[in-house]
Design a protein around this motif. Structure first.
Motif: not given
Length: 330
Positions: A33, A36-37, A40, A267-268, A270-271, A274
């Motif tokens: 990412h 998108n990162l 996040a 992301r599932s 480590w989301a 962030a």
């Protein structure tokens, strides 16, 4: 890597094995990412996320989760080189490196994917990548579908030239501006995309789940995944589509029972980390993050089809015989 009987594809086979479990399934940590990162890390002001902040986060996630995953997918801008250089990425971890630029050019109904400027398949191979990954925005009915197909063909050819395995990741979109693909329309696009693109090139298909979250009928899930499996010319893995944890595990199980070889997941697992401070972040990754990834790994290795069990270009490559090395070349 040419021989009289064809290409041995030794590098590509070795690369996929490096990213897979001993059984031959994939539970790959996805952390390529970029934009998108930023969202996040700084939900209220993505532009405020700094290079140093993003690199530090990627290193923390990789240090904690790469040892649990079968391989790790990183980008060339703020991930792969940085995690190799400081030792965050274990030497035993298979490395998949993204080739594309983040985002797309053109209108939303004819999205244009591009190779990252200044980057290449050859450079990914040079840095020690086990495999490459190309994300391509694609709709079979889009006005630029043929151009996107040529991009897949070109990148696949570049990978074959240096004997590097390629994961192809199509992302679908609607031809109606502002709308999302849902229901049977999404299923048709995902499956037709798999049919077309896997016939063009690539060694592993990174596929979207055929249905959007509004479709909860498990029988329809199973039927769609079976159809996806039947049309794909190469082994395939599932990508995470933004659903909740339990739904995603159910989707992964359905896909694996239909013939999928695993999952690339980001992301599932480590989301939530962030937006946490470093100490809390690391604690979350070492507990919840690792637990989520282990559950997926156990599920995939128990139900998934080993990538080498599916007949295809790599499994049909000739076996080296006496003096094979004399004709072996890049």
């Amino acid at each position: 890597m040419t021989a009289a009987g064809g290409s041995y594809r030794l590098g590509a086979r070795r690369g996929l094995d490096a990213c897979a479990s001993d059984r031959g399934t994939f539970t790959v940590l996805a952390l390529d990412h970029r934009q998108n990162l930023r969202k996040a890390l700084r939900p209220d002001d993505p532009a405020a996320a700094t290079y140093e902040e993003m690199v530090a986060f990627k290193r923390a996630v990789v240090r904690s989760l790469a040892p649990v995953a079968t391989g790790t997918l990183l980008d060339p801008e703020i991930g792969a080189a940085q995690c190799i250089a400081d030792g965050s990425l274990p030497a035993t971890s298979g490395l998949i490196v993204a080739i594309e630029a983040t985002g797309y050019a053109g209108p939303p109904t004819a999205r244009i994917s591009r190779v990252l400027e200044g980057w290449s398949v050859e450079k990914a191979k040079l840095m020690g990548a086990s495999a490459a990954k190309l994300l391509v925005y694609y709709h079979p009915g889009a006005s630029n579908a043929a151009d996107q197909e040529r991009l897949v063909e070109q990148v696949a050819a570049a990978c074959r030239a240096v004997d590097l395995a390629l994961f192809v990741e199509p992302l679908s979109f609607s031809l109606a501006d502002g709308e999302k693909l849902t229901g049977e329309a999404r299923r048709e696009v995902v499956i037709e995309t798999a049919r077309r693109l896997t016939a063009i090139g690539g060694d592993i298909l990174k596929a979207e789940f055929p249905y959007d979250p509004t479709v909860t009928d498990r029988a329809r899930w199973a039927d769609a995944c079976a159809e996806l499996d039947s049309v794909s010319a190469v082994p395939w893995v599932l990508l995470y589509g933004g659903v909740d944890e339990r739904t995603f595990e159910a989707q992964v199980l359905t896909a694996c029972e239909a013939g999928s070889s695993g999952v690339l997941v980001g992301r599932s697992v480590w989301a939530e980390a962030a937006t946490l401070e470093p100490v809390a972040r690391d604690g979350f990754l070492a507990t919840t993050g690792q637990d989520r990834l282990r559950r997926l790994a156990e599920l995939v290795d128990g139900a998934g089809r080993p990538w080498h069990a599916r007949p295809g270009g790599l499994t049909r490559a000739p076996t080296p015989g006496e003096s094979w090395y004399r004709g072996y070349r890049a």
